[in-house]
Design a protein around this motif. Structure first.
Motif, PDB file in Angstrom:
ATOM      1  N   ILE A  21       0.839  -1.200   0.000  1.00 41.65           N
ATOM      2  CA  ILE A  21       0.000   0.000   0.000  1.00 41.65           C
ATOM      3  C   ILE A  21       0.877   1.254   0.000  1.00 41.65           C
ATOM      4  CG2 ILE A  21      -1.716   1.329   1.305  1.00 41.65           C
ATOM      5  CD1 ILE A  21      -2.821  -1.397   2.275  1.00 41.65           C
ATOM      6  N   ARG A  22       1.989   1.227   0.724  1.00 39.21           N
ATOM      7  CA  ARG A  22       2.904   2.375   0.740  1.00 39.21           C
ATOM      8  C   ARG A  22       3.392   2.727  -0.670  1.00 39.21           C
ATOM      9  NH1 ARG A  22       4.459  -0.053   5.401  1.00 39.21           N
ATOM     10  NH2 ARG A  22       3.962   1.181   7.220  1.00 39.21           N
ATOM     11  N   GLY A  23       3.538   1.714  -1.522  1.00 35.84           N
ATOM     12  CA  GLY A  23       3.958   1.970  -2.893  1.00 35.84           C
ATOM     13  C   GLY A  23       2.955   2.808  -3.676  1.00 35.84           C
ATOM     14  N   PHE A  24       1.708   2.776  -3.261  1.00 41.43           N
ATOM     15  CA  PHE A  24       0.657   3.578  -3.897  1.00 41.43           C
ATOM     16  C   PHE A  24       0.375   4.856  -3.126  1.00 41.43           C
ATOM     17  CE2 PHE A  24      -3.950   4.563  -3.864  1.00 41.43           C
ATOM     18  CZ  PHE A  24      -4.069   5.033  -5.158  1.00 41.43           C
ATOM     19  N   ALA A  25       0.221   4.743  -1.807  1.00 48.47           N
ATOM     20  CA  ALA A  25      -0.288   5.846  -0.996  1.00 48.47           C
ATOM     21  C   ALA A  25       0.779   6.657  -0.283  1.00 48.47           C
ATOM     22  CB  ALA A  25      -1.271   5.298   0.047  1.00 48.47           C
ATOM     23  N   GLY A  26       2.005   6.149  -0.216  1.00 49.25           N
ATOM     24  CA  GLY A  26       3.039   6.839   0.547  1.00 49.25           C
ATOM     25  C   GLY A  26       3.030   6.391   1.993  1.00 49.25           C
ATOM     26  N   ASP A  27       3.789   7.082   2.826  1.00 51.49           N
ATOM     27  CA  ASP A  27       3.981   6.660   4.212  1.00 51.49           C
ATOM     28  C   ASP A  27       2.769   6.870   5.112  1.00 51.49           C
ATOM     29  OD1 ASP A  27       6.530   5.653   3.853  1.00 51.49           O
ATOM     30  OD2 ASP A  27       7.477   7.602   4.233  1.00 51.49           O
ATOM     31  N   ASP A  28       1.914   7.837   4.804  1.00 52.32           N
ATOM     32  CA  ASP A  28       0.731   8.095   5.636  1.00 52.32           C
ATOM     33  C   ASP A  28      -0.414   7.212   5.153  1.00 52.32           C
ATOM     34  OD1 ASP A  28      -1.183   9.032   7.340  1.00 52.32           O
ATOM     35  OD2 ASP A  28      -1.069  11.121   6.663  1.00 52.32           O
ATOM     36  N   LEU A  29      -0.436   5.987   5.607  1.00 55.75           N
ATOM     37  CA  LEU A  29      -1.368   4.993   5.076  1.00 55.75           C
ATOM     38  C   LEU A  29      -2.832   5.327   5.316  1.00 55.75           C
ATOM     39  CD1 LEU A  29       0.468   1.671   5.984  1.00 55.75           C
ATOM     40  CD2 LEU A  29       0.421   2.884   3.802  1.00 55.75           C
ATOM     41  N   GLY A  30      -3.131   6.106   6.333  1.00 55.74           N
ATOM     42  CA  GLY A  30      -4.518   6.423   6.659  1.00 55.74           C
ATOM     43  C   GLY A  30      -5.118   7.550   5.850  1.00 55.74           C
ATOM     44  N   THR A  31      -4.307   8.239   5.060  1.00 55.84           N
ATOM     45  CA  THR A  31      -4.789   9.361   4.271  1.00 55.84           C
ATOM     46  C   THR A  31      -5.226   8.884   2.893  1.00 55.84           C
ATOM     47  OG1 THR A  31      -3.378  10.936   5.428  1.00 55.84           O
ATOM     48  CG2 THR A  31      -4.163  11.595   3.261  1.00 55.84           C
ATOM     49  N   ALA A  32      -6.408   9.302   2.478  1.00 53.73           N
ATOM     50  CA  ALA A  32      -6.930   8.920   1.163  1.00 53.73           C
ATOM     51  C   ALA A  32      -6.142   9.618   0.057  1.00 53.73           C
ATOM     52  CB  ALA A  32      -8.401   9.305   1.063  1.00 53.73           C
ATOM     53  N   VAL A  33      -5.984   8.923  -1.046  1.00 52.99           N
ATOM     54  CA  VAL A  33      -5.383   9.492  -2.252  1.00 52.99           C
ATOM     55  C   VAL A  33      -6.546   9.901  -3.156  1.00 52.99           C
ATOM     56  CG1 VAL A  33      -3.912   9.055  -4.251  1.00 52.99           C
ATOM     57  CG2 VAL A  33      -3.353   8.005  -2.027  1.00 52.99           C
ATOM     58  N   VAL A  34      -6.821  11.200  -3.203  1.00 48.68           N
ATOM     59  CA  VAL A  34      -7.944  11.715  -3.997  1.00 48.68           C
ATOM     60  C   VAL A  34      -7.384  12.795  -4.915  1.00 48.68           C
ATOM     61  CG1 VAL A  34     -10.288  12.647  -3.956  1.00 48.68           C
ATOM     62  CG2 VAL A  34      -9.444  11.321  -1.999  1.00 48.68           C
ATOM     63  N   GLU A  35      -7.247  12.457  -6.169  1.00 43.89           N
ATOM     64  CA  GLU A  35      -6.650  13.376  -7.138  1.00 43.89           C
ATOM     65  C   GLU A  35      -7.608  14.517  -7.465  1.00 43.89           C
ATOM     66  OE1 GLU A  35      -5.787  10.623 -10.273  1.00 43.89           O
ATOM     67  OE2 GLU A  35      -3.904  10.020  -9.343  1.00 43.89           O
ATOM     68  N   PRO A  36      -7.077  15.654  -7.917  1.00 39.29           N
ATOM     69  CA  PRO A  36      -7.921  16.808  -8.245  1.00 39.29           C
ATOM     70  C   PRO A  36      -9.048  16.472  -9.226  1.00 39.29           C
ATOM     71  CG  PRO A  36      -5.627  17.471  -8.217  1.00 39.29           C
ATOM     72  CD  PRO A  36      -5.641  15.973  -8.060  1.00 39.29           C
ATOM     73  N   GLU A  37      -8.796  15.585 -10.191  1.00 39.83           N
ATOM     74  CA  GLU A  37      -9.838  15.213 -11.152  1.00 39.83           C
ATOM     75  C   GLU A  37     -11.005  14.520 -10.447  1.00 39.83           C
ATOM     76  OE1 GLU A  37      -5.866  15.449 -13.108  1.00 39.83           O
ATOM     77  OE2 GLU A  37      -6.609  14.379 -11.362  1.00 39.83           O
ATOM     78  N   ALA A  38     -10.715  13.740  -9.423  1.00 39.61           N
ATOM     79  CA  ALA A  38     -11.771  13.085  -8.656  1.00 39.61           C
ATOM     80  C   ALA A  38     -12.503  14.103  -7.784  1.00 39.61           C
ATOM     81  CB  ALA A  38     -11.191  11.966  -7.793  1.00 39.61           C
ATOM     82  N   ARG A  39     -11.760  14.947  -7.117  1.00 36.14           N
ATOM     83  CA  ARG A  39     -12.371  15.960  -6.251  1.00 36.14           C
ATOM     84  C   ARG A  39     -13.366  16.822  -7.016  1.00 36.14           C
ATOM     85  NH1 ARG A  39      -6.943  17.958  -3.008  1.00 36.14           N
ATOM     86  NH2 ARG A  39      -6.469  15.882  -2.197  1.00 36.14           N
ATOM     87  N   ALA A  40     -13.051  17.094  -8.282  1.00 38.86           N
ATOM     88  CA  ALA A  40     -13.883  17.985  -9.093  1.00 38.86           C
ATOM     89  C   ALA A  40     -15.254  17.402  -9.394  1.00 38.86           C
ATOM     90  CB  ALA A  40     -13.160  18.318 -10.396  1.00 38.86           C
ATOM     91  N   VAL A  41     -15.417  16.072  -9.336  1.00 42.25           N
ATOM     92  CA  VAL A  41     -16.694  15.467  -9.719  1.00 42.25           C
ATOM     93  C   VAL A  41     -17.457  14.887  -8.534  1.00 42.25           C
ATOM     94  CG1 VAL A  41     -15.894  14.996 -12.052  1.00 42.25           C
ATOM     95  CG2 VAL A  41     -15.660  13.220 -10.292  1.00 42.25           C
TER      96      VAL A  41
END
Length: 103
Positions: free
Chosen positions: A64-84
């Motif tokens: 999971i760290r390979g995708f999300a980084g070291d803060d595993l509890g934080t959601a990865v929500v890209e600007p394109e997703a936030r916009a919709v």
């Protein structure tokens, strides 16, 4: 295996746009990440919005760290997703998968 779970809400059009974003941008990135084992995007239509639940499957927290980084509890929500999206969780939960079936 570990399930990483995240929730959001959207309008019907926003949910469609999020699904396109997920399959076009997020899913290819997940597939390139070592230890990724699958993903589901679920929706539930209510009277005034669409609830989305995203479940990604991983072989370990290290993967999971390979995708999300070291803060595993934080959601990865890209600007394109936030916009919709109408709203979205800024955090995720992780669950040990005790039983799994399927291909």
């Amino acid at each position: 295996m570990i399930a990483r779970i995240w929730h959001a809400t959207a309008t019907p059009d926003g949910a469609d746009a999020y699904q396109r974003h997920f399959t076009g941008a997020v899913l290819p990135e997940l597939r390139r990440t070592d230890g990724h084992r699958g993903a589901y995007v679920l929706q539930r239509v209510t009277d005034d919005h669409v609830e989305l639940q995203v479940i990604t499957l991983w072989e370990s927290l290290g993967a999971i760290r390979g995708f999300a980084g070291d803060d595993l509890g934080t959601a990865v929500v890209e600007p394109e997703a936030r916009a919709v999206l109408l709203s979205y969780d800024t955090t995720v939960t992780h669950h040990d998968v005790l039983t799994a079936t399927g291909g």
